[in-house]
Scaffold this motif. Sequence first.
Motif, PDB file in Angstrom:
ATOM      1  N   LYS A  85       0.609  -0.749  -0.020  1.00  0.00           N
ATOM      2  CA  LYS A  85      -0.387  -0.106  -0.191  1.00  0.00           C
ATOM      3  C   LYS A  85       0.810   1.539   0.051  1.00  0.00           C
ATOM      4  CE  LYS A  85      -1.877  -1.653   3.811  1.00  0.00           C
ATOM      5  NZ  LYS A  85      -1.373  -3.096   4.574  1.00  0.00           N
ATOM      6  N   THR A  86       1.638   1.164   0.750  1.00  0.00           N
ATOM      7  CA  THR A  86       2.771   1.985   0.510  1.00  0.00           C
ATOM      8  C   THR A  86       3.696   2.512  -0.373  1.00  0.00           C
ATOM      9  OG1 THR A  86       2.740   2.126   3.492  1.00  0.00           O
ATOM     10  CG2 THR A  86       4.504   3.170   2.629  1.00  0.00           C
ATOM     11  N   THR A  87       4.496   1.813  -0.921  1.00  0.00           N
ATOM     12  CA  THR A  87       5.244   1.226  -2.513  1.00  0.00           C
ATOM     13  C   THR A  87       3.843   1.982  -3.427  1.00  0.00           C
ATOM     14  OG1 THR A  87       5.852  -0.349  -0.918  1.00  0.00           O
ATOM     15  CG2 THR A  87       5.750  -0.007  -3.724  1.00  0.00           C
ATOM     16  N   PHE A 128       1.722  11.022   5.277  1.00  0.00           N
ATOM     17  CA  PHE A 128       2.837   9.578   5.224  1.00  0.00           C
ATOM     18  C   PHE A 128       2.035   8.889   6.623  1.00  0.00           C
ATOM     19  CE2 PHE A 128       5.923  12.529   3.489  1.00  0.00           C
ATOM     20  CZ  PHE A 128       6.170  11.992   3.011  1.00  0.00           C
ATOM     21  N   GLN A 129       2.982   7.579   5.911  1.00  0.00           N
ATOM     22  CA  GLN A 129       1.705   6.582   7.466  1.00  0.00           C
ATOM     23  C   GLN A 129       3.001   7.241   8.498  1.00  0.00           C
ATOM     24  OE1 GLN A 129       3.303   2.518   5.651  1.00  0.00           O
ATOM     25  NE2 GLN A 129       2.401   1.364   7.673  1.00  0.00           N
ATOM     26  N   LYS A 130       3.926   7.333   8.925  1.00  0.00           N
ATOM     27  CA  LYS A 130       4.191   7.793  10.211  1.00  0.00           C
ATOM     28  C   LYS A 130       4.181   9.305   9.861  1.00  0.00           C
ATOM     29  CE  LYS A 130       8.447   8.524  12.564  1.00  0.00           C
ATOM     30  NZ  LYS A 130       9.595   9.362  11.863  1.00  0.00           N
ATOM     31  N   LEU A 212      -3.231   9.319   1.248  1.00  0.00           N
ATOM     32  CA  LEU A 212      -3.891   9.630   3.113  1.00  0.00           C
ATOM     33  C   LEU A 212      -3.197   8.126   3.309  1.00  0.00           C
ATOM     34  CD1 LEU A 212      -6.447  11.372   2.878  1.00  0.00           C
ATOM     35  CD2 LEU A 212      -5.194  12.309   4.333  1.00  0.00           C
ATOM     36  N   ASP A 213      -2.282   8.021   3.582  1.00  0.00           N
ATOM     37  CA  ASP A 213      -2.153   6.101   4.731  1.00  0.00           C
ATOM     38  C   ASP A 213      -1.850   6.773   6.125  1.00  0.00           C
ATOM     39  OD1 ASP A 213      -0.418   4.079   4.653  1.00  0.00           O
ATOM     40  OD2 ASP A 213       1.409   4.807   4.181  1.00  0.00           O
ATOM     41  N   GLU A 214      -2.580   5.508   6.400  1.00  0.00           N
ATOM     42  CA  GLU A 214      -2.873   5.378   8.201  1.00  0.00           C
ATOM     43  C   GLU A 214      -3.084   6.705   8.495  1.00  0.00           C
ATOM     44  OE1 GLU A 214      -1.441   2.532   9.887  1.00  0.00           O
ATOM     45  OE2 GLU A 214      -0.503   1.073   7.862  1.00  0.00           O
ATOM     46  N   PRO A 215      -4.206   7.866   8.220  1.00  0.00           N
ATOM     47  CA  PRO A 215      -5.125   8.599   8.832  1.00  0.00           C
ATOM     48  C   PRO A 215      -5.345   8.509  10.404  1.00  0.00           C
ATOM     49  CG  PRO A 215      -6.159   8.450   7.232  1.00  0.00           C
ATOM     50  CD  PRO A 215      -4.942   7.221   7.002  1.00  0.00           C
TER      51      PRO A 215
END
Lengths: 287, 356
Positions: A85-87, A128-130, A212-215
């Motif tokens: 997913k992030t990739t 970002f995820q983080k 939106l990565d893991e918002p």
Amino acid sequence: MSDYEYGNRCIPHPYALVGTQADSASDASYGRVVVPGEVDVTHGAILYLESVTVSFDGFKALNDLNLSVDDGELRCIIGPNGAGKTTMMDVITGKTRPDAGTVYFGQTIDLTRLNEVAIAHAGIGRKFQKPTVFENLSVFENLELALKMDKRAWKSLFAKLNGEQRDRIDEVLATIKLSEAAHGPAGRLSHGQKQWLEIGMLLAQSPRVLLLDEPVAGMTDQETAETAELFLSLKGKHTLIVVEHDMDFINTIAHTVTVLHEGHVLAEGDMATVQNDPKVIEVYLGR
Amino acid sequence: MTERRLFSPLGWTLFAIIVVLGLTMPLLHVWVPEGHTLHVSAYMLTLVGKILCYAAVALAMDLVWGYAGILSLGHGLFFALGGYAFGMYLMREIGREGQYQSDLPDFMVFLDWKELPWYWVGTEHFLWALFLVVAVPGIVAFVFGWFAFRSRIKGVYFSIITQALTFAAMLLFFRNDTGFGGNNGFTDFKRILGFPIAAPETRAVLFALTVVYVAGILVFCRWLTQSKFGRVLAAIRDAESRTMFVGYDPLPYKLGVWTLSAVLCGIAGALYVPQVGIINPSEMSPANSIEIAIWAAIGGRGTLIGPLIGAGVVNGAKSWFTVSFPDLWLYVLGALFVVATLYLPRGIVGLVRRRG
Ligand SMILES: Nc1ncnc2c1ncn2[C@@H]1O[C@H](COP(=O)(O)OP(=O)(O)OP(=O)(O)O)[C@@H](O)[C@H]1O
Ligand SMILES: [Mg+2]
């Protein structure tokens, strides 16, 4: 090194607009110049990935991935850890170059030929995820930097916010409920507040597409509910692509859900269809 | 709250007092007779003038290290390039008063050179020399920075390459054939703009110019770091990748501040050479450049004022130690650095701010 930086080594010529096979494309429309804000969505799709493959030392993080997202859609992407997913977001935003496949923004903009900065200007923003905010700047200054404006170096020397821009920042501050904390350093915010600040930076940037990565990771139930409301209100005006593990959250906002597994689309459809898909239950939901 | 001031009223007052005190020193040197308690000796004036030049270098270092997160271990090179550029002019001003009474600088006669190399052409003109003082460090920094930043060389790799750069330049300047006087460098200057270089009045003017220069660039750097440009630099320093996704291309920002910093060092070098009376390749030694970083670290980086204080404190201590306990100095410097990194992450300025 933080999470969003580890992919850097796979971009050989980061600042150059990478000329690729698309240069020789016969279709005249491929030759169109990128004009920020001018995204051709006449065919409905704003983002279009075809047969995208990314390998890291032989391991395929994305494996023949196909995805098409319509303009104004709110798309949810789910999938187990390591599904890619992030990739996928790295590929869309120019951080990682795909080994194969095409990535189009609208009909005309080939994202694999643009660098991160150009993609941001074309109208794709990312959380970002983080959560990554500029810790040593104030909350207000974080939003100031994100704000849509001329971002060239010599313009920044004399840049001053006008009344309209200040109002816009205040508006975003109110939306993300950080008006009180506006002039404190962003580094002192709680995890959930940082998530919100990052969302706020996206709002200030006002892109066509928000990734939106893991918002809602690290948010309280209350905060999560408010975030869901915010996303639903953005839908239509913007295109949102949301990656989340929180199924309740997905349930609240989802219209179409895409399930990724081992770098490939496993299933796609509305929530009910996806939830009852035996393959999905096996690899993800049933764990 | 959001309206930014350059300095607080207290800051401006202190600033004015220090500048006035600084400008008083050369007056005391020229007008108060020797032997009087208020007389400032030539030795003192030269020492403080030299330290002020170092302070300017520390400030330039802070701009790249403290604000843009780029640790240069090669800033001595830019300082030396500025010094050499101006030194060329001073060598030409010697005219025929050198040992060999030739139009060529002595070292060229010694090498049996018959005419000036092309890069010495025009150096008898003061204004051309001033141009070189800015252009040479500026161009070297720009070209180096362009390649380094474009290939996204960062952190310790960048620092090591800057060390190598200054080391390579030192080796080059050590060679007689390079045309800069080999390991002796330039010295025995006689005049500057026709005035005798060691005359009290000349010293006084050079010193006053240095005071004005340091004060001026302090205000300028303060303005720069408080502009939006400065905030983007801080953003790049803390999260470069994030900054790109927000739409800022880090290259022109880094390259801009890097080149500016090199130019500031070059001008400091040009003010240093006529006051100290010598420039040689040892200014480019890797250790020299490391010392510059130590000044900034001890004073407190990212504060502008801190590195000025750091350069003053360390060099003050150095000139005392190298006279009284020459063998101990390097240990003291090392100890200072360790203490500063372990206990004073924000340097001397951080210590004062915490108490205050
Ligand atoms: N730069 C890289 N080098 C090597 N492997 C990588 C790199 N980036 C990602 N991977 C690998 O690719 C796979 C997909 O990673 P990705 O971060 O896209 O997963 P994800 O779906 O976002 O997972 P999560 O839900 O845990 O965030 C993982 O196995 C990961 O270890
Ligand atoms: Mg992920």
